[in-house]
Structure formats: structure tokens, C-alpha cells
Design an enzyme around this catalytic site. Structure first.
Site, PDB file in Angstrom:
ATOM      1  N   SER A 257       0.885  -1.159   0.009  1.00 29.24           N
ATOM      2  CA  SER A 257       0.000  -0.099  -0.069  1.00 29.24           C
ATOM      3  C   SER A 257       0.936   1.148  -0.033  1.00 29.24           C
ATOM      4  O   SER A 257       2.273   1.122   0.231  1.00 29.24           O
ATOM      5  CB  SER A 257      -0.659   0.222   1.336  1.00 29.24           C
ATOM      6  OG  SER A 257      -0.157   0.339   2.214  1.00 29.24           O
ATOM      7  N   LYS A 258       0.136   2.476   0.033  1.00 27.83           N
ATOM      8  CA  LYS A 258       0.986   3.692   0.183  1.00 27.83           C
ATOM      9  C   LYS A 258       2.032   3.808   1.201  1.00 27.83           C
ATOM     10  O   LYS A 258       2.895   4.406   0.942  1.00 27.83           O
ATOM     11  CB  LYS A 258       0.036   4.686  -0.012  1.00 27.83           C
ATOM     12  CG  LYS A 258      -0.849   4.854  -1.316  1.00 27.83           C
ATOM     13  CD  LYS A 258      -1.105   6.607  -1.517  1.00 27.83           C
ATOM     14  CE  LYS A 258      -2.033   6.498  -2.652  1.00 27.83           C
ATOM     15  NZ  LYS A 258      -3.467   6.668  -2.598  1.00 27.83           N
ATOM     16  N   ARG A 259       1.831   3.050   2.175  1.00 30.10           N
ATOM     17  CA  ARG A 259       2.633   3.109   3.264  1.00 30.10           C
ATOM     18  C   ARG A 259       4.116   2.587   2.878  1.00 30.10           C
ATOM     19  O   ARG A 259       4.979   3.090   3.412  1.00 30.10           O
ATOM     20  CB  ARG A 259       2.289   2.161   4.453  1.00 30.10           C
ATOM     21  CG  ARG A 259       1.270   2.819   5.406  1.00 30.10           C
ATOM     22  CD  ARG A 259       0.813   1.671   6.396  1.00 30.10           C
ATOM     23  NE  ARG A 259       0.173   0.192   5.810  1.00 30.10           N
ATOM     24  CZ  ARG A 259       0.831  -1.129   5.775  1.00 30.10           C
ATOM     25  NH1 ARG A 259       1.853  -0.839   6.637  1.00 30.10           N
ATOM     26  NH2 ARG A 259       0.107  -1.800   5.275  1.00 30.10           N
ATOM     27  N   GLY A 261       5.557   3.216   0.155  1.00 29.29           N
ATOM     28  CA  GLY A 261       6.206   4.161  -0.890  1.00 29.29           C
ATOM     29  C   GLY A 261       5.302   4.207  -2.161  1.00 29.29           C
ATOM     30  O   GLY A 261       4.098   4.098  -2.103  1.00 29.29           O
TER      31      GLY A 261
END
Ligand code: GLU
Length: 491
Positions: A257-259, A261
Site C-alpha cells: 500500500s501507499k505506506r 512508498g
């Protein structure tokens, strides 16, 4: 593959964001499977959620797919006989499909108020029961139901699931046989009270009418599949073959996920990955050709891809491996291809225009061998070689301290200047090497001391691509000017 059922697959993104890595991999598998089986690859945009979908996202997804080279045979921009391919242009089709279900006696209106449903659900959960709809409107007399509809009473339409079936079973190409007891399934809503059809309904209508033979998609849809099979059956359409892809995990073992990067294809594009490398890497993230191959070109993928080599276990996204794959593709480009791919980055950083590159083409191509082993992405090139541009260079403090500040270095720079000023010295790296080594010998110092002082003076940094080739590219005049400018910093 039997030629009786034409292979037709689709990628069906919801334009609620950019095309991300997981979606791209799903698209690649569909595209490769279609090609490997002389089938048709369809792009369908599932944009019925007006709050979360946008035309910009649709355009962005299309751009990213095109950039990756995943062209579709039918879909937006391309057209096709079974369109339209945007769900928002297909509402009349869904109305007809509901009418078909009504005629077949497989859908019924539900007049339960949302609040009432909510309370029942809460009560079921509190009693630790499965909170499925209690089907209280299922047996309302059709005439009465009709009157209530005509009188304007708000209602949804629900699927009348076949209660006499014990379970729904299907054979997923990746997951094997999946069986779900019918009691776990709802008479779920097909059309909401505002007239909007639900995802589980429209996806089946579209897949059936677009004659999709194989549904290859993320396993987040595995739990929707039994419901969808009931819709195909209720409509009287054949059920496609399903293949659900395991999710992609980040290095910490959690869903990517965006976590973690960058996850959008566009971000990888901007970071300087080549589309061919990204397709290669993603294709092998959960699928293998032979358990060994790490570099696979699009043509091989398009002929060799098969569903039976998809892995059921989640794949871990390994940025380092992607970098390695990308570097392999950069090496394959050769100097001419490299400069073409690099040009947008040169322009973006204001280092050179297309006209300048055209004019000094061989100068730019000569940079390729100096950097190709040192970069993994196109965006890493400029910081590494910007010292080759312009007249002057700024000196890195640490490098000055280490390689220039020492006593006697000022004098050394003078000798180097004198040596390089000599017009008889050929400005070519081998000749420069011999001359500079000669100077070191004369002064009885290690060649490294000479090279490092010259390196910092001309590139600004003690770590830079090969020195002598760099000097060749800088030319005599700029090299001498930089030596001059560095002298005040020398010990
Ligand atoms: N539109 C769905 C999504 O983006 C995909 C539906 C499907 O592939 O069946 O998750």
C-alpha cells in the site's frame, strides 16, 4: 486450447485512483493470456461510483496502460462491438438485465427501510448469528408488490437465490475448488432504491454480454464470486472460468500500500523505470515461466503465459530486484536507446534540450558507458553526471578536505595544469592516463593522489564516474578552467 470457446478476458479497473502496481499486474496477466491464446483483451472502466470515480483517473489509468504497452483490443478509445466499455454508459443494459431477472422470477422488490435492516443486522450480530437478510419481502404477493411500487413506495431489488441448493462450488484456476454454503449468502441487493445497480450485479451483466471466458482478477474478489455465479445462473448465462490472483505484499509482509512508498505506475514511470522492465518484473511476481527465468521480454510473455503457472502464495514486492531488472534493461538499450530514454530527464532538470542533444548526440552517447553500471533508474543519471554540464562545478566540502586541502596540493594542481595545457598532449583518456601517471612518478607520489585531486577539482566530488573519460567529455578548456577555480581551495 479449444477453439470452440474464444478466449476473451478483461481488465476492469474502477477509476477511483491511479493505476497501481497490483492493478497493473492483473492487466499484464489478462493481456498476456489473451495473446498467448489468440484471444481478445478487453478494457472496461467500472466507473459507476460517482463519488469515488473520476474522468481524470480514467484518463490516467489509460495513459499508464498505454505506457506499459498493454494495448487492448476492445475498450475505451479502441471501441468494439460489445461496448460501450464505460459502465456509466451502460445503465440501459442494466435496466434490461433487471427486467430479464424479473421475467425469470429471479428478482424481487424489497420494501424494508434501511433503518429496519440495520437494526436486524445488529440484532443478528449480537446473537452471534450470520447477519444475512431475513428475506421477509421474498414472499410478498407479486400483485401487492406491484401496487406498492406503483404507489411510489421506496424499494430495492434483490436476487432470489435458489434456497434448495446446499452450496455453491466453483473451480478457481489458482485456488482450486471453492465451496460456500448457501446459508452464508444473502438475497443481496441488485438495484438500490435510487435505481443504481450494485457492483456484483453489473459486473456479471457486463462479463456475460461481453462474452468474457476467463475472469482473471485480484483475490479481494474471491468472496464476491459465489454471489456472482448466482447472478449468471439467474440470468441464464454461462459462468466464466475464474482465476484469482494472490495479493502483492510489501517487504514487511503486509499488503502493498501507499505506506510502502510509491505504488502507482506513474510514480515508477517518473522515477525512471522502463515500461518493459516494469512489465517483466510484475509478470514474474506471482507467475513463473520455468522457475528460473528473471528476464522475459514481452514477446515471450505473449506466447508463453499460462494460468497454470500462477502461484497461490502472495508475492513480495522487492524493490531491489526491480532495480536489478531495470538496470538489465538499461544495459540492453545501448547508447542510442539510452540517450532517447534519458532525454525527458535532461529536459526536466534543465540540463539539455532535445535540440542540444540532437546537435551533440555522440557526446551524450559517450556518457552511457560511464554510468550504465552505476544507475538503476533513469532519474539517477542526472545527479551522477551533472558535473559534466556547464563551465563551473561546486566543490563538495568533504571531498575538498580529503583530497585538496592537504599541504602541497596547490602546487600539484599547478603541475597538473601545466601538463594539461600542453597542446601536444592528446585529449584522450589513454594519453591522459599515461601523462598523469608520469607526473606522479616524477613527484614520487601515488597516482591515486594525482587522480583524486584532479577528480575533486573537475567533478566537485571524490566519488564520480571514471575520471579520464569524464575529462574527455569536459574538454581541455573546461578542465583547465575548473582546475583554476579549485586552486584557492588547495593546500
Ligand atoms: N472494478 C473492480 C476493481 O477495480 C474489478 C472487478 C473485477 O475484476 O471483477 O476492483
Amino acid at each position: 486450447m479449444s477453439n470452440q470457446t474464444p478466449i476473451r478476458v478483461r481488465f476492469a479497473p474502477s477509476p477511483t485512483g491511479n493505476l497501481h502496481i497490483g492493478g497493473a499486474r492483473t492487466a499484464i496477466y489478462n493481456w498476456a493470456f489473451a495473446h498467448a491464446n489468440e484471444g481478445t483483451f478487453v478494457l472496461r472502466i467500472e466507473d459507476t461510483d460517482p463519488l469515488r470515480s473520476s474522468a481524470e483517473n480514467t484518463a490516467q489509468i489509460i495513459r499508464s496502460l498505454r505506457w506499459l504497452g498493454l494495448n487492448w483490443d476492445e475498450g475505451p478509445e479502441t471501441g468494439g462491438e460489445l461496448g460501450p466499455y464505460l459502465q456509466t454508459e451502460r445503465f440501459d443494459t442494466y435496466d434490461k438485465a433487471l427486467a430479464r431477472l424479473q421475467e425469470r422470477g429471479n428478482a424481487y422488490p424489497c420494501f424494508c427501510a434501511p433503518e429496519e435492516l440495520h437494526n436486524k443486522r445488529e440484532a443478528a450480530l449480537a446473537a452471534k448469528q450470520n447477519p444475512v437478510y431475513d428475506r421477509c419481502c421474498r414472499d410478498i404477493d407479486p400483485d401487492e408488490a406491484q401496487q406498492r411500487i406503483v404507489a411510489g413506495e421506496p424499494h430495492t431489488w434483490r436476487l432470489k437465490i435458489p434456497l434448495d441448493r446446499g452450496a455453491i462450488s466453483f473451480d478457481d484456476t489458482v485456488y482450486g475448488t471453492v465451496t460456500v454454503p448457501l446459508e452464508q449468502l444473502d438475497d443481496f441487493i441488485l438495484v438500490r432504491s435510487d435505481g443504481k445497480p450494485t457492483y456484483n450485479f453489473v459486473v456479471c451483466v457486463d462479463d456475460a454480454l461481453m462474452q468474457i471466458s476467463h475472469v482473471i482478477r485480484g483475490d479481494d474478489h474471491l468472496s464476491n464470486t459465489p454471489k456472482q455465479i448466482l447472478v449468471y445462473e439467474a440470468l441464464g448465462y454461462p459462468t466464466p472460468q475464474f482465476a484469482h490472483l494472490s495479493m502483492i505484499l510489501g517487504s514487511d509482509g503486509k499488503r502493498l500500500s501507499k505506506r510502502h512508498g510509491a505504488t502507482s505506475v506513474e510514480a515508477y514511470q517518473e522515477a525512471g523505470y522502463l515500461p518493459e522492465a516494469l512489465v517483466n518484473y510484475l509478470a514474474l511476481l506471482g507467475w513463473s515461466l520455468d522457475g528460473e527465468t528473471t528476464i522475459i521480454d514481452a514477446d515471450t510473455l505473449k506466447t508463453q503465459f499460462s494460468l497454470d503457472r500462477i502461484s497461490k502464495s502472495p508475492a513480495v514486492f522487492d524493490e531491489k530486484k526491480l532495480d536489478w531488472v531495470n538496470q538489465s534493461y538499461l544495459k540492453e538499450l545501448g547508447s542510442a536507446g539510452f540517450v532517447d530514454a534519458w532525454l525527458p530527464y535532461l529536459e526536466a532538470d534543465g540540463l539539455a534540450t532535445a535540440a542540444k542533444v540532437a546537435e551533440k548526440r555522440s557526446w551524450f552517447e559517450d556518457i552511457y558507458p560511464l554510468v550504465v553500471e552505476r544507475v538503476h533508474t533513469l532519474s539517477e543519471i542526472n545527479p551522477l553526471v551533472n558535473y559534466l554540464f556547464g563551465e563551473t562545478v561546486s566543490l563538495d566540502e568533504k571531498s575538498v578536505e580529503k583530497c585538496l586541502a592537504g599541504e602541497g596540493t596547490g602546487e600539484l594542481l599547478e603541475s597538473i595544469t601545466a601538463l594539461l595545457q600542453d597542446e601536444n598532449l592528446k585529449w584522450e583518456h589513454e594519453a591522459l592516463d599515461t601523462a598523469l601517471r608520469g607526473l606522479a612518478e616524477q613527484r614520487d607520489i601515488k597516482p591515486k593522489i594525482v587522480f583524486q585531486a584532479l577528480r575533486v577539482a573537475t567533478s566537485g566530488n571524490m566519488v564520480s564516474p571514471p575520471l579520464l573519460e569524464s575529462l574527455e567529455l569536459l574538454g581541455r578548456e573546461v578542465t583547465l578552467a575548473r582546475l583554476e577555480a579549485a586552486k584557492p581551495f588547495a593546500g
